[in-house]
Design a protein around this motif. Structure first.
Motif, PDB file in Angstrom:
ATOM      1  N   THR A   1       1.064   4.095  -2.853  1.00  0.00           N
ATOM      2  CA  THR A   1       0.899   5.784  -2.298  1.00  0.00           C
ATOM      3  C   THR A   1       1.817   6.577  -3.083  1.00  0.00           C
ATOM      4  OG1 THR A   1      -0.321   4.952  -0.352  1.00  0.00           O
ATOM      5  CG2 THR A   1       0.470   7.124  -0.503  1.00  0.00           C
TER       6      THR A   1
ATOM      7  N   ILE B   1      -6.821   5.079  -1.585  1.00  0.00           N
ATOM      8  CA  ILE B   1      -5.537   5.716  -1.417  1.00  0.00           C
ATOM      9  C   ILE B   1      -5.791   7.454  -1.664  1.00  0.00           C
ATOM     10  CG2 ILE B   1      -3.155   6.036  -2.081  1.00  0.00           C
ATOM     11  CD1 ILE B   1      -3.034   3.207  -2.814  1.00  0.00           C
TER      12      ILE B   1
ATOM     13  N   THR C   1       0.942  -1.147  -0.019  1.00  0.00           N
ATOM     14  CA  THR C   1       0.007   0.195  -0.050  1.00  0.00           C
ATOM     15  C   THR C   1       0.750   1.345   0.102  1.00  0.00           C
ATOM     16  OG1 THR C   1      -1.763  -1.099   1.237  1.00  0.00           O
ATOM     17  CG2 THR C   1      -1.755   1.126   1.262  1.00  0.00           C
ATOM     18  N   THR C   2       1.888   1.198   0.856  1.00  0.00           N
ATOM     19  CA  THR C   2       2.795   2.213   0.926  1.00  0.00           C
ATOM     20  C   THR C   2       3.653   2.600  -0.504  1.00  0.00           C
ATOM     21  OG1 THR C   2       3.508   1.908   3.168  1.00  0.00           O
ATOM     22  CG2 THR C   2       5.094   3.592   1.983  1.00  0.00           C
TER      23      THR C   2
ATOM     24  N   SER D   1      -8.703   0.072  -4.717  1.00  0.00           N
ATOM     25  CA  SER D   1      -7.478   0.245  -3.917  1.00  0.00           C
ATOM     26  C   SER D   1      -7.078   1.728  -4.357  1.00  0.00           C
ATOM     27  CB  SER D   1      -6.584  -0.775  -4.360  1.00  0.00           C
ATOM     28  OG  SER D   1      -6.965  -1.771  -3.999  1.00  0.00           O
TER      29      SER D   1
ATOM     30  N   THR E   1      -7.859   9.262   1.070  1.00  0.00           N
ATOM     31  CA  THR E   1      -7.048   9.434   2.346  1.00  0.00           C
ATOM     32  C   THR E   1      -6.022  10.427   1.970  1.00  0.00           C
ATOM     33  OG1 THR E   1      -7.240   7.059   2.756  1.00  0.00           O
ATOM     34  CG2 THR E   1      -5.412   8.574   3.821  1.00  0.00           C
TER      35      THR E   1
END
Length: 253
Positions: A10, A43, A6-7, A39, A46
């Protein structure tokens, strides 16, 4: 070492958004990075909440880099820290003119104050570092907008909700466009008591090495009928040009 997926995604999204100053849609992000839409949506939503990206809510939402990302990864030019170049210039200029000096950048359809320098006996202003104000009634905002590309101007103006701050506040698109024409003719912009009744401000654009507007410098003071604000505008414009050259801009706008 195992990297967090996920990082990674991002960071990849932020890199992609930063390369598209005109904005990029969620569909384009998914296509270019081969990401599942759910997904990618989680991201960018956020990131938007955290100020890392801005959202242009047109017919198709487009994402641009946000102020928080700007603060974290502020541009370096010729190995010089962007802010470290500007801050001493602002301090010297504030001392020279005896007034409060600001440097601001665009964040969506607002201007954000990044640096502030005050003379020995400063006046009290409501603007502080990190606060936002509308572009249409500030000299910083007008200076930045006047020298932005046509698409950016269109997007910003479409997002503006005109609200009357004083009797002198610009309240419609046509008046703002006419004002931006005057800014380009003069090389500097006025907040002629449009934000606060007792304050007069003059601003001029600062350009980066690629010739695009990086922000603007403004001088703020209590309104005085005897003050020569046109002369002050020329001084601010000269200082903005000097700062632009320090940042690597070669040329004249």
């Amino acid at each position: 070492m195992k990297l967090n997926r996920t990082t990674q995604r991002t960071v990849e999204i932020l890199k992609l958004v930063s390369k598209n100053p005109e904005g990029i849609t969620l569909d384009d992000i998914c296509e270019k990075l081969e990401l599942p839409k759910t997904s990618a949506y989680d991201i960018v939503t956020t990131l938007a909440e955290m100020g890392m990206v801005n959202v242009d809510r047109g017919q198709r939402q487009r994402y641009t880099i946000g102020l928080t990302a700007y603060r974290i990864g502020i541009n370096y030019t010729n190995n010089l820290d962007f802010i470290s170049v500007i801050e001493p210039e602002l301090r010297a200029f504030a001392k020279e003119v005896g007034k409060t000096v600001f440097f601001g950048v665009r964040s969506d359809h607002d201007v954000v104050y990044i640096c502030k320098a005050e003379p020995e006996n400063p006046i009290i202003t409501t603007a502080t570092v990190g606060t936002k104000n509308p572009m249409y009634c500030t000299s910083l905002g007008k200076a930045i907008l006047a020298y932005s590309d046509e698409e950016t101007v269109r997007q910003v103006i479409n997002r503006i909700k005109f609200r009357q701050k004083t009797d002198r506040t610009i309240m419609d698109r046509a008046s703002l466009l006419a004002e931006l024409d005057r800014v380009r003719q003069n090389g500097y912009a006025f907040d002629a008591r449009e934000m606060e009744e007792h304050m007069e401000c003059v601003g001029a654009p600062v350009f980066g090495p690629d010739g695009s507007v990086a922000g603007a410098i403004s001088v703020s003071s209590l309104y005085k009928p005897t003050e020569n604000y046109e002369l002050l505008g020329k001084l601010v414009s000269e200082k903005a040009q000097e700062v632009s050259r320090r940042l690597g801009f070669i040329g004249k706008r």
